[in-house]
Design a protein around this motif. Sequence first.
Motif, PDB file in Angstrom:
ATOM      1  N   LYS A   1       0.816  -1.212   0.000  1.00  0.00           N
ATOM      2  CA  LYS A   1       0.000   0.000   0.000  1.00  0.00           C
ATOM      3  C   LYS A   1       0.855   1.270   0.000  1.00  0.00           C
ATOM      4  O   LYS A   1       0.325   2.380   0.040  1.00  0.00           O
ATOM      5  CB  LYS A   1      -0.923   0.019   1.222  1.00  0.00           C
ATOM      6  N   ILE A   2       2.168   1.106  -0.050  1.00  0.00           N
ATOM      7  CA  ILE A   2       3.054   2.263  -0.099  1.00  0.00           C
ATOM      8  C   ILE A   2       3.326   2.589  -1.559  1.00  0.00           C
ATOM      9  O   ILE A   2       3.895   1.773  -2.288  1.00  0.00           O
ATOM     10  CB  ILE A   2       4.371   1.981   0.644  1.00  0.00           C
ATOM     11  N   PRO A   3       2.921   3.761  -2.047  1.00  0.00           N
ATOM     12  CA  PRO A   3       3.068   4.079  -3.470  1.00  0.00           C
ATOM     13  C   PRO A   3       4.516   4.347  -3.850  1.00  0.00           C
ATOM     14  O   PRO A   3       5.393   4.546  -2.991  1.00  0.00           O
ATOM     15  CB  PRO A   3       2.211   5.342  -3.629  1.00  0.00           C
ATOM     16  N   ASP A   4       4.769   4.379  -5.154  1.00  0.00           N
ATOM     17  CA  ASP A   4       6.122   4.619  -5.651  1.00  0.00           C
ATOM     18  C   ASP A   4       6.672   5.963  -5.197  1.00  0.00           C
ATOM     19  O   ASP A   4       7.885   6.130  -5.055  1.00  0.00           O
ATOM     20  CB  ASP A   4       6.140   4.549  -7.183  1.00  0.00           C
ATOM     21  N   GLN A   5       5.785   6.943  -4.988  1.00  0.00           N
ATOM     22  CA  GLN A   5       6.241   8.278  -4.597  1.00  0.00           C
ATOM     23  C   GLN A   5       6.708   8.333  -3.142  1.00  0.00           C
ATOM     24  O   GLN A   5       7.225   9.345  -2.684  1.00  0.00           O
ATOM     25  CB  GLN A   5       5.132   9.300  -4.802  1.00  0.00           C
ATOM     26  N   GLY A   6       6.533   7.233  -2.426  1.00  0.00           N
ATOM     27  CA  GLY A   6       6.927   7.207  -1.030  1.00  0.00           C
ATOM     28  C   GLY A   6       5.740   7.399  -0.108  1.00  0.00           C
ATOM     29  O   GLY A   6       4.588   7.471  -0.534  1.00  0.00           O
ATOM     30  N   TRP A   7       6.049   7.504   1.155  1.00  0.00           N
ATOM     31  CA  TRP A   7       5.025   7.510   2.199  1.00  0.00           C
ATOM     32  C   TRP A   7       5.368   8.608   3.199  1.00  0.00           C
ATOM     33  O   TRP A   7       5.577   8.378   4.363  1.00  0.00           O
ATOM     34  CB  TRP A   7       5.012   6.129   2.847  1.00  0.00           C
ATOM     35  N   ASN A   8       5.459   9.811   2.682  1.00  0.00           N
ATOM     36  CA  ASN A   8       5.947  10.919   3.498  1.00  0.00           C
ATOM     37  C   ASN A   8       5.104  12.174   3.311  1.00  0.00           C
ATOM     38  O   ASN A   8       5.624  13.285   3.248  1.00  0.00           O
ATOM     39  CB  ASN A   8       7.410  11.218   3.150  1.00  0.00           C
ATOM     40  N   GLY A   9       3.794  11.990   3.217  1.00  0.00           N
ATOM     41  CA  GLY A   9       2.918  13.127   2.956  1.00  0.00           C
ATOM     42  C   GLY A   9       3.008  14.216   4.002  1.00  0.00           C
ATOM     43  O   GLY A   9       3.052  15.409   3.677  1.00  0.00           O
ATOM     44  N   THR A  10       3.031  13.840   5.275  1.00  0.00           N
ATOM     45  CA  THR A  10       3.099  14.843   6.337  1.00  0.00           C
ATOM     46  C   THR A  10       4.393  15.635   6.250  1.00  0.00           C
ATOM     47  O   THR A  10       4.405  16.861   6.419  1.00  0.00           O
ATOM     48  CB  THR A  10       2.978  14.163   7.710  1.00  0.00           C
ATOM     49  N   GLU A  11       5.483  14.943   5.963  1.00  0.00           N
ATOM     50  CA  GLU A  11       6.774  15.615   5.817  1.00  0.00           C
ATOM     51  C   GLU A  11       6.772  16.548   4.610  1.00  0.00           C
ATOM     52  O   GLU A  11       7.218  17.701   4.697  1.00  0.00           O
ATOM     53  CB  GLU A  11       7.870  14.560   5.678  1.00  0.00           C
ATOM     54  N   CYS A  12       6.266  16.075   3.473  1.00  0.00           N
ATOM     55  CA  CYS A  12       6.251  16.900   2.259  1.00  0.00           C
ATOM     56  C   CYS A  12       5.326  18.107   2.399  1.00  0.00           C
ATOM     57  O   CYS A  12       5.555  19.146   1.772  1.00  0.00           O
ATOM     58  CB  CYS A  12       5.829  16.059   1.060  1.00  0.00           C
ATOM     59  N   ALA A  13       4.280  17.976   3.208  1.00  0.00           N
ATOM     60  CA  ALA A  13       3.355  19.096   3.398  1.00  0.00           C
ATOM     61  C   ALA A  13       3.997  20.244   4.163  1.00  0.00           C
ATOM     62  O   ALA A  13       3.456  21.354   4.187  1.00  0.00           O
ATOM     63  CB  ALA A  13       2.103  18.620   4.130  1.00  0.00           C
ATOM     64  N   ALA A  14       5.160  20.005   4.757  1.00  0.00           N
ATOM     65  CA  ALA A  14       5.821  21.048   5.541  1.00  0.00           C
ATOM     66  C   ALA A  14       6.199  22.256   4.693  1.00  0.00           C
ATOM     67  O   ALA A  14       6.368  23.359   5.221  1.00  0.00           O
ATOM     68  CB  ALA A  14       7.065  20.475   6.224  1.00  0.00           C
ATOM     69  N   ARG A  15       6.324  22.071   3.387  1.00  0.00           N
ATOM     70  CA  ARG A  15       6.740  23.187   2.536  1.00  0.00           C
ATOM     71  C   ARG A  15       5.560  23.960   1.944  1.00  0.00           C
ATOM     72  O   ARG A  15       5.760  24.938   1.222  1.00  0.00           O
ATOM     73  CB  ARG A  15       7.623  22.674   1.397  1.00  0.00           C
ATOM     74  N   LEU A  16       4.339  23.538   2.233  1.00  0.00           N
ATOM     75  CA  LEU A  16       3.173  24.224   1.681  1.00  0.00           C
ATOM     76  C   LEU A  16       3.046  25.618   2.280  1.00  0.00           C
ATOM     77  O   LEU A  16       3.152  25.801   3.493  1.00  0.00           O
ATOM     78  CB  LEU A  16       1.901  23.415   1.956  1.00  0.00           C
ATOM     79  N   GLU A  17       2.783  26.591   1.429  1.00  0.00           N
ATOM     80  CA  GLU A  17       2.674  27.982   1.873  1.00  0.00           C
ATOM     81  C   GLU A  17       1.217  28.430   1.878  1.00  0.00           C
ATOM     82  O   GLU A  17       0.451  28.107   0.976  1.00  0.00           O
ATOM     83  CB  GLU A  17       3.496  28.893   0.956  1.00  0.00           C
ATOM     84  N   GLY A  18       0.846  29.164   2.916  1.00  0.00           N
ATOM     85  CA  GLY A  18      -0.494  29.722   2.994  1.00  0.00           C
ATOM     86  C   GLY A  18      -1.552  28.750   3.453  1.00  0.00           C
ATOM     87  O   GLY A  18      -2.746  29.059   3.375  1.00  0.00           O
ATOM     88  N   VAL A  19      -1.146  27.584   3.928  1.00  0.00           N
ATOM     89  CA  VAL A  19      -2.083  26.550   4.372  1.00  0.00           C
ATOM     90  C   VAL A  19      -1.956  26.396   5.889  1.00  0.00           C
ATOM     91  O   VAL A  19      -0.855  26.147   6.399  1.00  0.00           O
ATOM     92  CB  VAL A  19      -1.796  25.201   3.683  1.00  0.00           C
ATOM     93  N   ALA A  20      -3.059  26.543   6.595  1.00  0.00           N
ATOM     94  CA  ALA A  20      -3.037  26.425   8.058  1.00  0.00           C
ATOM     95  C   ALA A  20      -2.918  24.954   8.442  1.00  0.00           C
ATOM     96  O   ALA A  20      -3.820  24.156   8.172  1.00  0.00           O
ATOM     97  CB  ALA A  20      -4.305  27.028   8.651  1.00  0.00           C
TER      98      ALA A  20
ATOM     99  N   ALA B   1       2.931  22.519  12.292  1.00  0.00           N
ATOM    100  CA  ALA B   1       4.291  22.427  11.750  1.00  0.00           C
ATOM    101  C   ALA B   1       4.863  21.033  11.991  1.00  0.00           C
ATOM    102  O   ALA B   1       4.717  20.462  13.075  1.00  0.00           O
ATOM    103  CB  ALA B   1       5.181  23.483  12.387  1.00  0.00           C
ATOM    104  N   TRP B   2       5.517  20.489  10.947  1.00  0.00           N
ATOM    105  CA  TRP B   2       6.164  19.178  11.050  1.00  0.00           C
ATOM    106  C   TRP B   2       7.557  19.347  11.631  1.00  0.00           C
ATOM    107  O   TRP B   2       8.280  20.284  11.289  1.00  0.00           O
ATOM    108  CB  TRP B   2       6.236  18.541   9.667  1.00  0.00           C
ATOM    109  N   ARG B   3       7.968  18.427  12.503  1.00  0.00           N
ATOM    110  CA  ARG B   3       9.275  18.524  13.141  1.00  0.00           C
ATOM    111  C   ARG B   3      10.241  17.431  12.702  1.00  0.00           C
ATOM    112  O   ARG B   3      11.347  17.703  12.275  1.00  0.00           O
ATOM    113  CB  ARG B   3       9.114  18.487  14.661  1.00  0.00           C
ATOM    114  N   ARG B   4       9.834  16.177  12.820  1.00  0.00           N
ATOM    115  CA  ARG B   4      10.750  15.079  12.493  1.00  0.00           C
ATOM    116  C   ARG B   4       9.957  13.784  12.377  1.00  0.00           C
ATOM    117  O   ARG B   4       8.769  13.746  12.708  1.00  0.00           O
ATOM    118  CB  ARG B   4      11.845  14.925  13.553  1.00  0.00           C
ATOM    119  N   CYS B   5      10.634  12.719  11.906  1.00  0.00           N
ATOM    120  CA  CYS B   5       9.961  11.427  11.787  1.00  0.00           C
ATOM    121  C   CYS B   5      10.942  10.290  12.027  1.00  0.00           C
ATOM    122  O   CYS B   5      12.164  10.465  11.963  1.00  0.00           O
ATOM    123  CB  CYS B   5       9.306  11.268  10.418  1.00  0.00           C
ATOM    124  N   VAL B   6      10.375   9.122  12.283  1.00  0.00           N
ATOM    125  CA  VAL B   6      11.125   7.869  12.369  1.00  0.00           C
ATOM    126  C   VAL B   6      10.340   6.837  11.568  1.00  0.00           C
ATOM    127  O   VAL B   6       9.110   6.764  11.673  1.00  0.00           O
ATOM    128  CB  VAL B   6      11.284   7.394  13.831  1.00  0.00           C
TER     129      VAL B   6
END
Length: 253
Positions: free
Chosen positions: A34-53, A56-61
């Motif tokens: 169920k892990i897509p080719d693009q990876g499984w890091n949506g929360t991490e990738c969302a950290a760069r979104l601008e103007g979206v409330a 804040a993401w800090r780190r992951c394991v």
Amino acid sequence: MRLLPDTVVRKRRTVGARTDRDTWVRIERRLLDKIPDQGWNGTECAARLEGVARPAWRRCVVWRDAEAAWRADETDLLPAAPVGTAVLSAAPELPDDWWNALNASLDALAVQHTRRVATPDTVTITQALVTESVRSVFSADFDTAVERWVPAHADLNWANMTAPVFSLFDWEDWGNAPLGLDSASLWASSLAVPALAERVRHERRSDLESRDGKLMTLYVCSKILGRYGHPDDPRREPARRTAEQVIEGLRPG
């Protein structure tokens, strides 16, 4: 870092808890297929979104066992409590400022740039999936081709937003999706409360009145009316009525 047991929140695919350093940790287990080719890091990738409330993401394991992968993301605490469950049965009291913040965040999200593809319910959304889902319930003669794909949260419901301070969380599935997916999803989550569903339609009318927004309305209605829908779901009748109206607007000529 220590998780505080009395703050644990269990959801469909995840468990989360407050930490002793006033942050939040969300843990998800996902089968390897169920892990897509693009990876499984949506929360991490969302950290760069601008103007979206969003928190804040800090780190992951990340770790894995024989059958599945595990991911723990640490974020800031939410600014307020979730609005409610995914599907509401009563209207929440939401001020105009809340709706303005919702609109600002969704509009800002839609103009971001990403190569990610949305994975609602862990399934990558494609043109073929849209067509198959819609055609499985609605057989009328209309074109199901999506014209515009934009970044979407892809799991927009009342359990993933806070109030009275607006914030949007649980970003694991976000990515490009047909225009109107988020607006249609929130509308579908509101159908058991007619006044709330109408407010969502009013606030997100630019999405929902577009051709792609109409297709996404049928897409979410297919989930309610299709073979996996519950026969006693109070949203079935309003979904059916709306689908009939939308199909009339999509028919050629």
